[in-house]
Design a protein around this motif. Structure first.
Motif, PDB file in Angstrom:
ATOM      1  N   PRO A  78      -2.656  -9.863   9.349  1.00  0.00           N
ATOM      2  CA  PRO A  78      -3.852  -9.024   9.530  1.00  0.00           C
ATOM      3  C   PRO A  78      -3.786  -7.741   8.711  1.00  0.00           C
ATOM      4  CG  PRO A  78      -2.385  -8.810  11.410  1.00  0.00           C
ATOM      5  CD  PRO A  78      -1.741  -9.808  10.492  1.00  0.00           C
ATOM      6  N   THR A 107      -5.649  -3.994   8.647  1.00  0.00           N
ATOM      7  CA  THR A 107      -6.563  -3.167   9.441  1.00  0.00           C
ATOM      8  C   THR A 107      -7.630  -2.516   8.548  1.00  0.00           C
ATOM      9  OG1 THR A 107      -4.912  -1.442   9.299  1.00  0.00           O
ATOM     10  CG2 THR A 107      -5.023  -2.627  11.356  1.00  0.00           C
ATOM     11  N   VAL A 153      -7.225  -0.715   2.850  1.00  0.00           N
ATOM     12  CA  VAL A 153      -6.594  -0.145   1.663  1.00  0.00           C
ATOM     13  C   VAL A 153      -5.071  -0.016   1.812  1.00  0.00           C
ATOM     14  CG1 VAL A 153      -8.525   1.074   0.615  1.00  0.00           C
ATOM     15  CG2 VAL A 153      -7.277   2.137   2.461  1.00  0.00           C
ATOM     16  N   GLU A 154      -4.583  -0.282   3.013  1.00  0.00           N
ATOM     17  CA  GLU A 154      -3.131  -0.229   3.189  1.00  0.00           C
ATOM     18  C   GLU A 154      -2.603  -1.645   3.379  1.00  0.00           C
ATOM     19  OE1 GLU A 154      -1.194   3.291   5.131  1.00  0.00           O
ATOM     20  OE2 GLU A 154      -3.066   3.119   6.213  1.00  0.00           O
ATOM     21  N   LYS A 167       0.473  -2.615   1.687  1.00  0.00           N
ATOM     22  CA  LYS A 167       1.825  -2.710   1.120  1.00  0.00           C
ATOM     23  C   LYS A 167       2.731  -3.583   1.984  1.00  0.00           C
ATOM     24  CE  LYS A 167       3.748   0.677  -1.281  1.00  0.00           C
ATOM     25  NZ  LYS A 167       4.097  -0.021  -2.522  1.00  0.00           N
ATOM     26  N   ALA A 168       2.718  -3.322   3.297  1.00  0.00           N
ATOM     27  CA  ALA A 168       3.590  -4.085   4.194  1.00  0.00           C
ATOM     28  C   ALA A 168       3.233  -5.577   4.143  1.00  0.00           C
ATOM     29  CB  ALA A 168       3.460  -3.548   5.618  1.00  0.00           C
ATOM     30  N   THR A 169       1.941  -5.850   4.083  1.00  0.00           N
ATOM     31  CA  THR A 169       1.478  -7.240   4.041  1.00  0.00           C
ATOM     32  C   THR A 169       2.024  -7.958   2.816  1.00  0.00           C
ATOM     33  OG1 THR A 169      -0.556  -6.534   5.097  1.00  0.00           O
ATOM     34  CG2 THR A 169      -0.614  -8.660   3.963  1.00  0.00           C
ATOM     35  N   LEU A 177       4.503  -7.096   0.884  1.00  0.00           N
ATOM     36  CA  LEU A 177       5.968  -7.203   0.858  1.00  0.00           C
ATOM     37  C   LEU A 177       6.404  -8.436   1.647  1.00  0.00           C
ATOM     38  CD1 LEU A 177       7.154  -3.483   1.225  1.00  0.00           C
ATOM     39  CD2 LEU A 177       7.393  -4.958  -0.778  1.00  0.00           C
ATOM     40  N   GLN A 178       5.691  -8.714   2.737  1.00  0.00           N
ATOM     41  CA  GLN A 178       6.004  -9.930   3.505  1.00  0.00           C
ATOM     42  C   GLN A 178       5.685 -11.174   2.681  1.00  0.00           C
ATOM     43  OE1 GLN A 178       4.891  -9.649   7.925  1.00  0.00           O
ATOM     44  NE2 GLN A 178       3.850  -7.902   7.049  1.00  0.00           N
ATOM     45  N   ARG A 201       5.778 -11.330  -0.568  1.00  0.00           N
ATOM     46  CA  ARG A 201       6.842 -11.439  -1.579  1.00  0.00           C
ATOM     47  C   ARG A 201       8.094 -12.063  -0.968  1.00  0.00           C
ATOM     48  NH1 ARG A 201      10.245  -9.887  -5.605  1.00  0.00           N
ATOM     49  NH2 ARG A 201      11.941  -8.552  -4.936  1.00  0.00           N
ATOM     50  N   GLN A 202       8.379 -11.691   0.275  1.00  0.00           N
ATOM     51  CA  GLN A 202       9.565 -12.213   0.948  1.00  0.00           C
ATOM     52  C   GLN A 202       9.417 -13.700   1.276  1.00  0.00           C
ATOM     53  OE1 GLN A 202      12.453 -11.221   1.596  1.00  0.00           O
ATOM     54  NE2 GLN A 202      13.222 -12.355   3.368  1.00  0.00           N
ATOM     55  N   GLU A 259      -2.406  -5.381  -5.006  1.00  0.00           N
ATOM     56  CA  GLU A 259      -1.083  -5.488  -4.380  1.00  0.00           C
ATOM     57  C   GLU A 259      -0.390  -6.777  -4.813  1.00  0.00           C
ATOM     58  OE1 GLU A 259       0.578  -3.305  -2.884  1.00  0.00           O
ATOM     59  OE2 GLU A 259      -0.802  -1.847  -2.028  1.00  0.00           O
ATOM     60  N   ALA A 319       1.130  -6.004  -7.910  1.00  0.00           N
ATOM     61  CA  ALA A 319       2.285  -5.121  -7.710  1.00  0.00           C
ATOM     62  C   ALA A 319       3.529  -5.872  -7.243  1.00  0.00           C
ATOM     63  CB  ALA A 319       1.936  -4.010  -6.725  1.00  0.00           C
ATOM     64  N   VAL A 320       3.342  -6.960  -6.474  1.00  0.00           N
ATOM     65  CA  VAL A 320       4.530  -7.703  -6.006  1.00  0.00           C
ATOM     66  C   VAL A 320       4.759  -8.965  -6.845  1.00  0.00           C
ATOM     67  CG1 VAL A 320       4.333  -6.854  -3.632  1.00  0.00           C
ATOM     68  CG2 VAL A 320       3.304  -9.061  -4.232  1.00  0.00           C
ATOM     69  N   LYS A 372       0.931  -1.687 -13.990  1.00  0.00           N
ATOM     70  CA  LYS A 372       0.831  -2.125 -12.589  1.00  0.00           C
ATOM     71  C   LYS A 372       1.869  -3.206 -12.278  1.00  0.00           C
ATOM     72  CE  LYS A 372      -3.356  -0.084 -12.380  1.00  0.00           C
ATOM     73  NZ  LYS A 372      -3.628   1.113 -11.650  1.00  0.00           N
ATOM     74  N   LEU A 424      12.011  -4.703  -5.285  1.00  0.00           N
ATOM     75  CA  LEU A 424      10.766  -4.324  -5.945  1.00  0.00           C
ATOM     76  C   LEU A 424      10.527  -2.814  -5.868  1.00  0.00           C
ATOM     77  CD1 LEU A 424       7.850  -5.645  -6.901  1.00  0.00           C
ATOM     78  CD2 LEU A 424       7.223  -4.866  -4.640  1.00  0.00           C
ATOM     79  N   VAL A 454       6.101  -4.664   9.582  1.00  0.00           N
ATOM     80  CA  VAL A 454       6.829  -5.847   9.096  1.00  0.00           C
ATOM     81  C   VAL A 454       7.789  -6.397  10.148  1.00  0.00           C
ATOM     82  CG1 VAL A 454       8.461  -6.682   7.348  1.00  0.00           C
ATOM     83  CG2 VAL A 454       6.634  -5.105   6.703  1.00  0.00           C
TER      84      VAL A 454
END
Lengths: 447, 345
Positions: free
Chosen positions: A212, A214, A218-219, A221-223, A225-226, A228-229, A250, A253-254, B165, B180, B299
């Motif tokens: 999800p 929110t 615009v935020e 990053k955490a999503t 990164l998951q 990417r993992q 994003e 970015a990843v 980017k 990263l 996370v």
């Protein structure tokens, strides 16, 4: 005596003055009023503006080119919802009584507002068109008499995306063990496809992860990164507004490949990809009803509206994805009225009468071509039982400057979706104590 | 005695440290853990940039400027649109030259805005209740949000700083796939650090800076020695406007300039609660704690919670920042570095 005469004259003048506007209103009464719930400001404005411009331009075209809907002038009033449910309901309440017959039909342009207005529709008797959004179970016209998710629902969209990647993999059975991540707007809109994707996951054995995001999105990053993992094989993007372009940025970015990303049809327009620049190349999305491009209806809009200096937005947005979708949405409203006029006469109609028109739409390719929508809308055939009227879509891919539409057309698998619709609609009817319509009986009595 | 007094703070610190280490104990790969940690720190730097604006105005005037987020949006919109329009208006080359001139003009606009706010909003409210001033800044927020979109537009606009980017991987030999790091985030961190140094020099080494500090310490005393309060307020709002412009530029380059920036900027609220309303280092440290805390929670905490209690799910990072701020508020109401309020009886 003189005083009495003066008073009487003043009274006559006052009464005449008071009646004059009423007379004018009677003279202008051959009007069909369309409330326009739009969002031109706020987080979702980049997507809301072109849609609203397309919707209003089509109503202007109907008046300028055709002299109205069979002689009945289209009128409208916009109200800014900001994509907020409370403001949407407020706008609806403000506009529903306007015009000689009240609101004809309302496009909520938000799943949250759809949920709120659906409960009101049973008493207000104003049809709600949610073309390609809203609640999926409202396809069932026996329960949701006033809702019309014309041309597609999110369950259908999710189903078609699974079909597409199944095809890419060489068959749906090849999805076993694959990883699909759903990055979704944390709202009723974003949550709609989950039920279908889970159902399909049970059938095909893919692993579905839910991520999800929110509001406003615009935020992320955490999503990402998951992502990417976990390295999912595919990412489905169920975003709206700035969330979509942020997701693509994003992904860049990843280092997640854009050609493995698939957006719903509300995550596949120019405002979603342009801000991401070259990073958006290869990104895919469903295209519903109207892909980008110029057809007969657009040429008419330019000729009768923009070239006359009446265009709602900039001329160069005519033909873009969301503008086209606004045109199609307005076309659905107008065609609903036209269809209802065949039964109730060429006069301003009430919402209740337009409901019949929308429930008896029969727009085939020939009819669509006649109104200038050849290639920009899919056939719609509704009934008392089916308020969707058909659902198909294609995949289009951003090549860095334009959308390129893929060759395959997908149709939602009703064998999977129908039982889900039935169950969900029945649950709604039970919760809200709604009498389920007997469509066979209604059809027989109307003959 | 001191340990007893600081007991709750130490306990909270211990809980947070345990929370920070928990993912490693529960088997999360170290590489991924470090990525989330770095991502959180970088996000925190961006929050700090906005928090600085809040702190500056609060320090100098005691006004909690709710409009700081709207100022970020307004400044970023001005920068992005001017950079787009200037080449057509005056024939300046697009790209860096246009962006530089747009930055100067946007800075001028923010100074002008500061003057207007001081004249129209703040001056008539001198000596009024702080709540009245807060409500006035709320009004300014809504005005700037709406007016900004009216004159600059409501689409998503680009600010191109020419930063790549593409992802950069470090420590690839130690961790599979490397760790990263975003170049954009790194440059944002450098800009934030530069801004803090600039502000520190301004406050410590210039006469105006010293006057600002004097006003911050005691309005009446500052006035009694001839420091003009109104001029100081214009200066401090202008400095906050400049900070908003820098924050808007960095955020706009990363996310695109759009209305959502104003909402994102409100993330600075838990930052200043945590760091202290009057502390510039507090804004920086608070930003980093909030950034790391919310990313770690999203996370590592959200998914297991949802699974364990079969919850409906949903993103938790938005509200988790406020939970962190509340926890700090309970054990240290003045924030980590805020000045303790002592009333003489």
């Amino acid at each position: 005596m003189k005083l009495r005469i003066s008073i009487a004259a003043a009274a006559v003048a006052a009464v005449t003055g008071a009646l004059a506007p009423a007379g004018a209103a009677f003279a202008q009464a051959k009007e069909q009023f369309f409330p326009v719930l739009s969002y031109r400001t706020g987080a979702y404005a980049p997507n809301g503006v072109p849609f609203a411009n397309g919707y209003v331009d089509y109503l202007k075209l109907i008046n300028a080119r055709d002299g109205g809907i069979n002689g009945v002038k289209a009128t409208w009033e916009e109200c800014e919802t900001g994509y907020a449910t409370d403001r949407g309901v407020e706008c609806y309440e403000r506009l529903k009584g306007k015009g000689p017959t009240g609101a004809t039909v309302v496009h909520t342009l938000s799943t949250g507002i759809t949920f709120a207005l659906t409960d009101k529709s049973f008493t207000d008797k104003i049809p709600i068109i949610t073309a390609g959004y809203g609640r999926a179970d409202s396809v069932d016209g026996q329960v949701f008499k006033w809702n019309f998710p014309l041309g597609g629902t999110y369950w259908g969209a999710a189903d078609m995306l699974v079909q597409h990647i199944g095809k890419k993999e060489g068959g749906l059975d090849k999805l076993k063990g694959k990883k699909i991540a759903l990055v979704y707007h944390d709202s009723p809109y974003g949550k709609e496809p989950i039920a279908l994707l889970q159902e399909r996951a049970k059938m095909h054995g893919y692993d579905l992860s839910l991520l999800p995001v929110t509001h406003p999105g615009v935020e992320q990053k955490a999503t990402w990164l998951q992502i990417r993992q976990n390295r999912p094989d595919y990412v489905f993007l169920w975003g709206w507004g700035v969330m979509n372009s942020t997701a693509i940025k994003e992904a860049v970015a990843v280092g997640y490949p854009r050609d493995k990303m698939y957006g719903v049809w509300w995550a596949g327009a120019e405002p979603d990809v342009r801000p991401a620049g070259d990073g958006a190349k290869g990104y895919n999305a469903l295209t519903f009803m109207a892909p980008a491009g110029i057809g007969k209806v657009h040429q008419d809009v330019i000729k009768f509206v923009h070239d006359k200096g009446q265009g709602t937005g900039p001329k160069n947005e005519v033909g873009e994805v969301l503008y086209n979708r606004g045109l199609v949405a307005a076309m659905m409203s107008v065609e609903g009225v036209k269809r209802a006029q065949t039964k109730y006469g060429k006069k301003p109609l009430k919402g209740e009468e337009v409901q019949w028109g929308l429930e008896n739409l029969a727009l085939d390719q020939k009819a669509l071509a006649a109104i200038g929508f050849a290639g920009f809308a899919d056939p719609i055939s509704t009934s008392c039982v089916d308020h969707e009227g058909g659902s198909s879509a294609r995949i289009h891919t951003w090549d860095g400057s334009k959308w390129v539409v893929g060759p395959d057309r997908y149709t939602a698998d009703q064998q999977i979706i129908k039982p889900m619709i039935k169950a969900s609609a029945a649950k709604y009817a039970q919760e809200k104590k709604i009498a389920v319509r007997d469509c066979a009986k209604e059809l027989a009595s109307s003959k | 005695m001191a340990a007893k007094k600081n007991g709750p703070v130490i306990a909270l610190g211990a809980v947070l440290a345990a929370g920070l280490a928990a993912p490693l104990v529960t088997g999360s790969p170290l590489g991924f853990y470090l990525e989330v940690l770095i991502g959180g720190l970088m996000a925190g730097v961006l929050y700090s940039l906005v928090a600085l604006g809040f702190v500056l105005i609060f320090k100098a005037s005691g006004v909690f400027n709710f409009a700081q987020g709207a100022m970020v949006l307004f400044a970023a919109l001005a920068l992005a649109r001017l950079a787009e329009w200037l080449p057509a208006w005056i024939g300046i080359p697009a790209g860096f030259p246009a962006l530089t001139l747009a930055f100067v003009l946007a800075a001028g606009i923010m100074v002008g805005l500061a003057w207007v706010i001081e004249r129209i909003v703040l001056r008539p409210l001198v000596a009024q209740d702080p709540v009245a001033l807060l409500m006035a800044t709320l009004g300014v927020t809504f005005f700037l949000d709406g007016f900004g979109q009216t004159i600059w537009g409501s689409d998503i606009y680009k600010i191109d700083l020419g930063i790549s980017k593409d992802p950069t991987m470090i420590l690839e030999s130690m961790f599979q796939g490397g760790i990263l790091v975003s170049k954009e985030d790194l440059i944002a961190a450098v800009i934030a650090a530069g801004l803090v140094i600039l502000l520190a020099l301004f406050f410590q080494k210039t006469a105006t800076g010293r006057a600002l500090r004097a006003v911050a310490d005691d309005h009446q005393a500052a006035q009694s020695i001839g420091i003009p309060l109104n001029r100081i307020w214009v200066i401090v709002w202008a400095v906050a406007g400049f900070v908003a412009l820098v924050a808007g530029m960095v955020w706009g380059a990363k996310l695109g300039v759009q209305f959502s920036l104003a909402q994102l900027a409100l993330k600075a609220l838990p930052v200043v609660i945590l760091g202290g309303f009057t502390s510039i280092p507090g804004a920086i440290i608070g930003g980093l704690i909030i950034g790391v805390g919310e990313k770690m929670a999203e996370v590592f905490l959200g998914p297991p919670l949802v699974k364990m209690w079969d919850l409906a799910g949903g993103g938790i990072e938005n509200w988790f920042a406020y939970v962190l701020a509340l926890l700090f508020l309970m054990v240290r109401p003045e924030g980590l570095f805020g000045e303790k309020h002592i009333d003489r009886v």
